[in-house]
Each structure stands twice: as structure tokens, then as C-alpha cells.
Design a protein around this motif. Structure first.
Motif, PDB file in Angstrom:
ATOM      1  N   GLU A  44      37.526  49.673  47.390  1.00 30.88           N
ATOM      2  CA  GLU A  44      37.507  48.310  46.546  1.00 30.88           C
ATOM      3  C   GLU A  44      38.859  48.092  46.392  1.00 30.88           C
ATOM      4  OE1 GLU A  44      36.724  51.807  45.360  1.00 30.88           O
ATOM      5  OE2 GLU A  44      34.632  51.688  45.068  1.00 30.88           O
ATOM      6  N   GLN A  77      32.674  33.783  49.992  1.00 29.88           N
ATOM      7  CA  GLN A  77      31.791  34.865  49.657  1.00 29.88           C
ATOM      8  C   GLN A  77      31.145  35.603  50.795  1.00 29.88           C
ATOM      9  OE1 GLN A  77      31.290  35.877  46.005  1.00 29.88           O
ATOM     10  NE2 GLN A  77      32.976  34.206  45.772  1.00 29.88           N
ATOM     11  N   TRP A  84      33.279  43.231  55.067  1.00 26.65           N
ATOM     12  CA  TRP A  84      33.138  44.468  54.470  1.00 26.65           C
ATOM     13  C   TRP A  84      32.104  45.287  55.677  1.00 26.65           C
ATOM     14  CZ3 TRP A  84      29.956  45.444  49.623  1.00 26.65           C
ATOM     15  CH2 TRP A  84      29.928  47.007  49.388  1.00 26.65           C
TER      16      TRP A  84
ATOM     17  N   SER B  62      35.465  33.334  41.787  1.00 25.00           N
ATOM     18  CA  SER B  62      34.423  34.427  42.126  1.00 25.00           C
ATOM     19  C   SER B  62      34.762  35.536  43.001  1.00 25.00           C
ATOM     20  CB  SER B  62      32.925  33.892  42.501  1.00 25.00           C
ATOM     21  OG  SER B  62      32.190  34.982  42.588  1.00 25.00           O
ATOM     22  N   ARG B  63      34.694  36.773  42.385  1.00 24.48           N
ATOM     23  CA  ARG B  63      35.021  37.691  43.437  1.00 24.48           C
ATOM     24  C   ARG B  63      33.746  38.742  43.715  1.00 24.48           C
ATOM     25  NH1 ARG B  63      40.943  38.450  43.037  1.00 24.48           N
ATOM     26  NH2 ARG B  63      40.666  40.815  44.051  1.00 24.48           N
ATOM     27  N   SER B  64      32.558  38.017  43.400  1.00 23.92           N
ATOM     28  CA  SER B  64      31.188  38.780  43.233  1.00 23.92           C
ATOM     29  C   SER B  64      30.923  39.410  44.735  1.00 23.92           C
ATOM     30  CB  SER B  64      30.214  37.768  42.999  1.00 23.92           C
ATOM     31  OG  SER B  64      30.097  36.987  43.846  1.00 23.92           O
ATOM     32  N   CYS B  65      31.754  38.850  45.892  1.00 21.51           N
ATOM     33  CA  CYS B  65      31.564  39.485  47.180  1.00 21.51           C
ATOM     34  C   CYS B  65      32.137  40.643  47.389  1.00 21.51           C
ATOM     35  CB  CYS B  65      32.094  38.378  48.169  1.00 21.51           C
ATOM     36  SG  CYS B  65      34.008  38.034  47.849  1.00 21.51           S
ATOM     37  N   LEU B  66      33.094  41.088  46.328  1.00 21.06           N
ATOM     38  CA  LEU B  66      33.728  42.223  46.443  1.00 21.06           C
ATOM     39  C   LEU B  66      32.964  43.481  45.726  1.00 21.06           C
ATOM     40  CD1 LEU B  66      37.315  41.474  45.396  1.00 21.06           C
ATOM     41  CD2 LEU B  66      36.072  41.370  47.699  1.00 21.06           C
ATOM     42  N   PRO B  67      32.988  44.701  46.279  1.00 21.99           N
ATOM     43  CA  PRO B  67      32.122  45.702  46.014  1.00 21.99           C
ATOM     44  C   PRO B  67      32.445  46.390  44.588  1.00 21.99           C
ATOM     45  CG  PRO B  67      33.725  46.571  47.385  1.00 21.99           C
ATOM     46  CD  PRO B  67      33.993  45.071  47.383  1.00 21.99           C
ATOM     47  N   ALA B  68      31.304  46.666  43.743  1.00 21.52           N
ATOM     48  CA  ALA B  68      31.749  47.351  42.588  1.00 21.52           C
ATOM     49  C   ALA B  68      32.092  48.566  42.807  1.00 21.52           C
ATOM     50  CB  ALA B  68      30.367  47.392  41.685  1.00 21.52           C
ATOM     51  N   PRO B  69      33.016  49.510  41.891  1.00 23.91           N
ATOM     52  CA  PRO B  69      33.470  50.734  42.364  1.00 23.91           C
ATOM     53  C   PRO B  69      32.519  51.603  42.670  1.00 23.91           C
ATOM     54  CG  PRO B  69      34.469  49.902  40.245  1.00 23.91           C
ATOM     55  CD  PRO B  69      33.353  48.868  40.763  1.00 23.91           C
ATOM     56  N   THR B  71      30.551  51.934  45.288  1.00 24.59           N
ATOM     57  CA  THR B  71      29.380  51.530  46.175  1.00 24.59           C
ATOM     58  C   THR B  71      29.805  51.512  47.391  1.00 24.59           C
ATOM     59  OG1 THR B  71      29.977  49.172  46.151  1.00 24.59           O
ATOM     60  CG2 THR B  71      28.295  50.092  44.396  1.00 24.59           C
ATOM     61  N   SER B  72      28.732  51.521  48.485  1.00 28.42           N
ATOM     62  CA  SER B  72      29.045  51.368  49.871  1.00 28.42           C
ATOM     63  C   SER B  72      28.273  50.361  50.651  1.00 28.42           C
ATOM     64  CB  SER B  72      29.117  52.948  50.668  1.00 28.42           C
ATOM     65  OG  SER B  72      27.871  53.246  50.640  1.00 28.42           O
ATOM     66  N   PRO B  73      28.573  50.020  51.886  1.00 25.80           N
ATOM     67  CA  PRO B  73      27.892  49.149  52.505  1.00 25.80           C
ATOM     68  C   PRO B  73      26.320  49.621  52.686  1.00 25.80           C
ATOM     69  CG  PRO B  73      29.602  49.615  53.790  1.00 25.80           C
ATOM     70  CD  PRO B  73      29.808  50.068  52.460  1.00 25.80           C
TER      71      PRO B  73
END
Lengths: 218, 74
Positions: A44, A77, A84, B62-69, B71-73
Motif C-alpha cells: 500500500e 485508475q 499493480w 479518486s485513489r480507489s485504484c489503490l489497494p485497501a490495507p 489486500t493482494s492482487p
């Protein structure tokens, strides 16, 4: 100067000082080092730092190609999700992270461009029209060339220090004369002029460095 | 005008950011002075590159593309 541009520059200056510039200096990790962290528990943090460093560039290039803010946001996005999920395809020995991310961005932008080109919708006068994306259909190479140059210039501006970047933003994007910048900033006119020239030389150095790196990659 | 007096004005001239009388002085110096002209051309190439750059942008909201803490792909 247009009020909106002035406000944007000020807002941008505040954001940069509180996010990207400090994070770059504080953590000291290169982009390539952060990419190796995408498989690790600190994913993160690594993604967030890369986002702070590159989202403006991706957005700006997207705006050039796609022509509207909403689709450029969509591009950001898409690109960071792809970054990632495809991080294992990045190989630092084959080129810089910036060049790799540019390719990801270009590919995602072309996908969005094609999707948009098929979206037609009625406008008030009854004609069908393809919304605001630029038309590169007759010269796709132009899109590639322009987007790459736009990427490089954006990255060169991002790595300038704040005082040099500010004079370029005020002079070029804000359209202020050197005298107006001096009045607005309180800097002596001679300092504005020398700083503008110094910023140009630094930008030229960064752009030439990118050329050299590209030659090395080919 | 001597070269040393022209040098600080070259980038501003490329940007069109000088007052009219200063711009006229630079212009009349550049025509016959090869060394200043060469330097001006280098600076002008930066100006040309800036023309394809986007204006400064705020960070996209918007930072919605970033993972929530944690989580993994997939």
C-alpha cells in the motif's frame, strides 16, 4: 492571469509540498525500488508513493490524448491497477520505471480511446457526434510521438525543484511576463530571469538525459 | 548590447515574457551573434517541448485504484 489557472497553480504548489516532493526526499527510495515492494507487505505504501509521483503525469498525458477530465481520471485508475497487477512484468534491467509506466499508460489510453470512438451520442442539433477525444485516426504515430514527448516533459517538470518549477508554471502555463512574476512573487526581476533560464537549462538536461536512456534501451 | 547582458533574457525571450523594448533589444542582438543564437535555439527547443505538456494538474481525487490495507492482487 486567469483566476482558475492561478488557483490551480496555488493548489498544485500546496499539494506538491505536502505530498510528492516530501515523500520523495523523505523515503529516498527510487521508483524501481518501490516496484520491488509491490509483492511485499508494504504494497500500500509503495503504491501510494508511486501514485503521488506519477498520477499527475498519467492524468496530463491522458488529458492530451483523450480530451476530457473524466476519461483522464478513468485512465489513472486503469493505469495504477495495471501497474499493480502487472508489476512482475517490470524488469529494471530493460529500462527505467518511467519508460515502462509510459508504455502501460499509452496502451491503456489507446484502449479507452477506442472505446470512446465507438461511443456516439445525440447532441441538441440532432447530429451524432463522437465526443471530445482528439482524432488520431489518420496519423496514429503522431499520437505516440506527442504522448511520449508530453510524458517526458511532465516528468522533467516533476523532478525540477519547487522554485524552478514555479517560474516555469507561472511563465508558461500562467502566461505571466517576467515583470509580472516578479511583482507577484516579490522576487527581484533579475532573479526571475536567471531562475527562468536556469529552469530551462535543467529541463533541457532532463530531456536530453531521457534521449540518452532511450538510445541505451534500443 | 553585449552578450553578457543578453544571456539572462534568452529564456524569457523564448517564452515571450519580456517587455516589448527588452524583446526588441534581444532580437536585434540575436540576428548577428552566432553564439547567442545557438544558445537561444537550445532554449527555444525547451519552449517547443512545453507546448505538448499539460498544464499543472492537481492529484487526481479518486485513489480507489489503490489497494485497501492487507489486500493482494488476484
Amino acid at each position: 492571469m486567469d483566476i482558475a489557472v492561478s488557483d490551480l497553480l496555488e493548489s498544485d504548489r500546496r499539494q506538491r509540498s505536502s505530498h510528492s516532493v516530501m515523500s520523495r526526499r523523505a523515503d529516498g527510495l527510487s521508483d524501481e525500488q518501490l516496484m520491488t515492494n509491490l509483492d511485499e507487505p508494504q504494497v500500500e505504501v509503495a503504491l501510494s508513493k508511486l501514485y503521488d509521483r506519477y498520477s499527475r503525469t498519467v492524468y496530463g498525458v491522458g488529458l492530451n490524448i483523450l480530451g476530457d477530465r473524466a476519461t483522464a481520471e478513468e485512465l489513472v485508475q486503469d493505469v495504477f491497477l495495471k501497474m499493480w497487477r502487472s508489476s512482475r512484468t517490470f524488469d529494471a534491467s530493460r529500462g527505467s520505471f518511467s519508460t515502462w509506466l509510459y508504455r502501460v499508460t499509452r496502451s491503456a489510453a489507446i484502449d479507452l480511446y477506442r472505446k470512446r470512438a465507438h461511443k456516439v451520442h445525440p447532441v441538441p442539433n440532432g447530429e451524432l457526434h463522437v465526443a471530445a477525444a482528439r482524432d488520431f485516426s489518420e496519423d496514429p504515430q503522431k499520437m505516440v510521438d506527442e504522448s511520449w514527448l508530453s510524458w517526458r516533459v511532465s516528468r522533467a517538470l516533476e523532478v525540477l525543484d519547487a522554485p524552478h518549477r514555479e517560474v516555469i508554471e507561472l511563465a508558461y502555463f500562467g502566461g505571466l511576463s517576467q515583470r509580472e512574476i516578479s511583482k507577484r512573487s516579490g522576487m527581484p526581476l533579475g532573479t526571475v530571469k536567471s531562475r527562468t533560464k536556469s529552469a530551462f537549462k535543467r529541463l533541457r538536461g532532463e530531456l536530453a538525459l531521457e534521449d540518452t536512456l532511450q538510445e541505451a534501451i534500443r | 548590447m553585449r552578450c553578457a547582458e543578453i544571456h539572462p533574457n534568452q529564456a524569457a525571450f523564448a517564452l515571450g515574457g519580456l517587455e516589448p523594448e527588452e524583446a526588441a533589444e534581444v532580437r536585434s542582438h540575436l540576428a548577428p551573434c552566432l553564439s547567442c543564437w545557438k544558445e537561444f535555439e537550445e532554449l527555444e527547443s525547451v519552449y517547443c517541448a512545453l507546448q505538448v505538456a499539460s498544464p499543472p494538474q492537481p492529484l487526481p481525487t479518486s485513489r480507489s485504484c489503490l489497494p485497501a490495507p492487507r489486500t493482494s492482487p488476484t
